[in-house]
Design an enzyme around this catalytic site. Structure first.
Site, short mmCIF file in Angstrom:
data_model
loop_
_atom_site.label_atom_id
_atom_site.label_comp_id
_atom_site.label_asym_id
_atom_site.label_seq_id
_atom_site.Cartn_x
_atom_site.Cartn_y
_atom_site.Cartn_z
N LYS A 171 -6.10 4.62 8.15
CA LYS A 171 -4.99 5.41 7.62
C LYS A 171 -5.35 6.89 7.56
CE LYS A 171 -3.06 1.63 4.86
NZ LYS A 171 -2.86 1.09 3.51
N SER B 91 0.81 -1.22 0.00
CA SER B 91 0.00 0.00 0.00
C SER B 91 0.85 1.27 0.00
CB SER B 91 -0.93 0.01 1.22
OG SER B 91 -0.20 0.03 2.42
#
Length: 817
Positions: free
Chosen positions: A705, A662
């Site tokens: 996140k 990611s």
């Protein structure tokens, strides 16, 4: 050149809240209990198939993550099915009188085993009274005396006849302490040796011949007497047997009539009757107290003593189905080999351990026979020999009770060998997917014995029908746990949280554990606030309390970044640096952590070095992401000239492992910035995965996140320009906390979806990325043009450096004088 504008997502795109009004009820008290499973149609169909499939090997493995209620679903379904099925047969062990070490198993209709056991207890009590009484009866004594007298009379008559014959021959019988002897008769009297020697020689010779002849006759007579005594003993034994048979026969016949429909029991009762007849003396001795000086309490403990010998007539009931409402559903929480297969207990007696059939104890397979056995796969596999014994029982379709110590040769003494019991059971293993696939790959018997997998899903589709089922589930949990009813707002908030935990606004989590915990804790806060029903605020407070309890490490990381110990900028711009976002998971605690990702570039041979991989801190998926990044750079910019740089990528101030791809979008942006010497905005954080074509792909943990970077910006003070760059394909997964939605609505924070590396670079640099023309040229001043120009410059410098090195090498070659 004009800057490119990428609008931030609006507040409506950041969350998909449930409208309480759409649920159609005021509180969960208005809803009925839920009698079905939510979101597990595939798994329930598999369970139904396995239960209905009456073929060998169609046992079930329920696989899925912990906490989604696999066992609750399985046991609930099995109990409903079992209630409609007939009760299983009873099972008991009885003594095998000819082979006591091999107890015999009896199969009886439900409830009949306990009846037989009680009947045998009463029978033994009656026999212990009736048999001694029969031997005390006058008729028995007279008959016995007659038999004994007949022997005496026969023996006396024979001796009398012999005495007459011997006296006629001049020989008489002399009784001595050692028995019978013969002596010569002179003048009507038996004379001694001295008198005998005074007789004339011819007279002595005649008497000696008579003594010899009569001695042979006496010897023959004495040899006949033991045979007469044996015949008498046989008659006495027959008398005892007949007496016992008359005394016990009608009692045993009564029991036999009660169980006339069970041939196995009739055969057993015949063996009992035979043993009772052969053992009448034990009943008489027990009644007359001829057990010696052994105390009665101790005598009852000793199988070999008269008081304890009658336990061989007991019935050891293994399975009693009198109170069963249907087929059994058994869950064995501690599946050791003895707990599964049964065991033979031992009793200490006078310093030794002894056992018999009455000490055989059932295992889980015995209790579940005729029904269902539910086992935890992980617990089963860690117990020595339990898995192998279960497989052996399922293959053989019988329960063979063999102590583990005997199997391993650790117990040298003789042990019991109970007769195996036929097995008819459906076994359900409950475990995670990793164990299922491990067994399928490593154990050839597994797929033969467990043909049906029931794969439980962690998520269900979020539809109005599912929302209503969840509301009914919350109502059911509330009534079961004695929890206050939830109003529609509380249910809506719980549904939103379940959707957030699923990681998709179109899905909802099926985790029963987290849902139940949330409802319990919301009820606690409702009690604290004095609410009659649980409200949305109570649910929100429960969620915040959960996050606070698990947030020590998250707060510590944030504190270190705000203090400057960990360097992460949220203002300004920098070349070769970008704020990446990762997720930290410790147990069930998950939070987002901002990290500074840096890239450096120098002359080289087109290598992109992953520093994390070089020091064994990077996982294989992260390394794959860096290699894909290298492929993207090469395919886009190395068409006209080879890459002539050496780049290195690193997570700064990271001292643990790095895994996942990611960060590959952030790493690509940092690398392009370092190549083109373009500063990147530090008030934006980046997350996303890329492919070799530069397309941005979705990543996991998107909500955590974003919230991690938002908390950092909020701690510094929101400037209005800060935000997060995310993959466009992650927009459907957004279920953000209300403070972030409010900040976006107020224009103090932004969330920017992108579909390509070019779009991310435009946001981070403020310059257009630039599309290649037909000749491969990028528009002047664009990001890609600057990257291409720098790469060409590096390639030219590398070419010149290589040519210069070659000239120097040629000038320095040749012979040395």
């Amino acid at each position: 050149m004009a800057q490119v504008d990428h609008p931030s997502l609006g507040p409506a795109a950041l969350c998909a809240p449930t409208d309480p009004a759409s649920l159609g009820f005021r509180t969960t008290a208005d809803l009925p209990d839920l009698d079905e499973v939510v979101g597990q149609d595939r798994a329930v169909d598999a369970v139904a198939f396995a239960v209905g499939m009456h073929r060998e090997g169609y046992n079930l493995y329920a696989l899925g993550p912990e906490g989604i209620g696999k066992q609750h679903v399985i046991r609930g379904y099995l109990e409903r099915q079992a209630a409609r099925q007939p009760r299983p047969d009873d099972w008991a062990y009885v003594n095998r009188f000819d082979k006591p070490q091999q107890p015999r198993s009896l199969r009886l209709p439900p409830g009949r085993a306990a009846v037989l056991a009680g009947r045998m207890e009463r029978l033994v009590g009656e026999l212990r009274a009736t048999i001694p009484a029969a031997f005390e009866a006058e008729a028995y004594r007279e008959h016995r005396s007659a038999i004994e007298d007949a022997l005496k009379q026969r023996r006396d008559a024979a001796l009398e006849a012999f005495d007459k014959t011997a006296r006629a021959a001049g020989v008489g019988i002399v009784r001595t302490p050692l028995g019978l002897a013969l002596g010569p008769i002179v003048d009507g009297e038996i004379v001694d040796a001295d008198r005998f020697r005074t007789l004339a020689q011819d007279r002595q010779a005649v008497l000696r011949e008579a003594l010899r002849a009569q001695g042979h006759a006496l010897e023959e007579l004495l040899h006949q007497i033991p045979g007469w005594e044996r015949e008498t003993r046989d008659e006495l034994q027959k008398l005892d047997r007949d007496t016992t048979s008359r005394a016990a026969g009608h009692l045993i016949a009564e029991v036999r009539r009660e169980f006339a429909d069970l041939p196995q029991v009739i055969e057993y009762l015949e063996a009992v009757e035979k043993d009772v007849i052969e053992s009448a003396d034990e009943f008489v001795a027990a009644a007359s107290g001829e057990a010696g000086a052994v105390p009665a309490a101790l005598r009852a403990m000793l199988p070999e003593a008269p008081g304890g010998a009658f336990r061989r007539y007991k019935v050891n009931v293994l399975i009693d189905s009198r109170e069963a409402a249907g087929a059994p559903v058994v869950y064995e929480d501690h599946p050791t080999q003895p707990n599964l297969m049964g065991r033979v207990e031992h009793s200490p007696q006078l310093g030794a351990l002894v056992t018999d059939f009455t000490l055989v104890r059932p295992g889980a397979l015995h209790r579940a026979n005729g029904g269902y056995l539910v086992l935890d796969a992980r617990k089963l596999l860690v117990e020595p020999y339990a898995w192998d014994e279960l497989k052996r029982a399922l293959r053989a379709r019988e329960i063979r009770l063999e102590p583990l110590g005997v199997q391993l040769g650790l117990i040298p003494t003789v042990s019991l060998e109970p007769e195996p019991i036929p097995l008819d059971v459906k076994v359900v293993l409950v475990g995670d997917r990793a164990i299922y696939h491990l067994l399928a790959a490593a154990d050839p018997d597994f797929l033969e014995l467990f043909k049906v997998p029931a794969d439980f899903d962690e998520r269900a589709d979020r539809t109005p029908e599912t929302n209503l089922r969840y509301a009914r589930l919350l109502a059911t949990i509330g009534r079961r746990e004695s929890i206050r009813a939830l109003d529609a707002g509380a249910v809506a908030r719980a549904l939103d949280e379940a959707s957030r935990r699923s990681g998709d606004t179109a899905k909802i989590s099926t985790s029963m554990r987290s849902l139940t915990d949330l409802v319990r804790e919301a009820d606690h806060w409702a009690a604290e606030a004095g609410h009659e029903v649980v409200t949305a605020g109570d649910v929100e407070r429960a969620i915040e309390a959960q996050q606070r309890r698990a947030g020590r490490l998250r707060d510590l990381v944030l504190e270190e970044i705000v203090a400057g110990t960990v360097h992460v900028d949220v203002t300004g711009a920098a070349v070769g640096q970008v704020n990446g976002l990762s997720v930290v998971q410790l147990g069930e605690t998950v939070f987002g952590q901002p990290s500074r990702i840096s890239a450096s570039v120098r002359l080289g041979r087109g290598e992109v070095v992953d520093i994390e991989r070089e020091v064994d801190l990077g996982g294989p998926i992260h390394s794959k992401g860096v290699l894909i990044l290298s492929g993207f750079i090469g395919s886009r910019y190395a068409e006209r000239a080879p890459l002539a740089f050496h780049a290195s990528l690193a997570f700064e101030q990271s001292y643990g492992g790095v895994e996942g791809d990611s960060a590959s979008l952030a790493e690509a942006c940092a690398l392009l910035s370092a190549i083109a010497r373009l500063p990147l905005r530090q008030d934006l954080a980046v997350t996303g995965s890329i492919d070799q074509l530069g397309v941005v792909q979705a990543v996991g943990g998107i909500n955590e996140k974003i919230e991690g970077f938002f908390d950092l910006c909020a701690a510094h003070g929101l400037s209005g320009s800060q935000g997060v760059v995310i993959p466009a394909t992650n927009v459907r997964h957004l279920m953000l906390r209300q403070p972030i939605i409010d900040a976006v609505a107020a224009g103090r924070f932004g969330i920017y979806p992108v579909a390509s590396v070019d779009a991310a670079m435009e946001l981070l640099t403020g310059l257009p990325a630039g599309a290649a023309a037909d000749g491969g040229e990028y528009p002047a001043g664009s990001v890609n043009a600057r990257v291409g120009a720098r790469l060409l410059d590096l390639a030219e410098r590398a070419r010149r450096f290589g040519a210069g090195a070659a000239v120097v090498g040629q000038a320095g070659s040749g012979p040395v004088s």
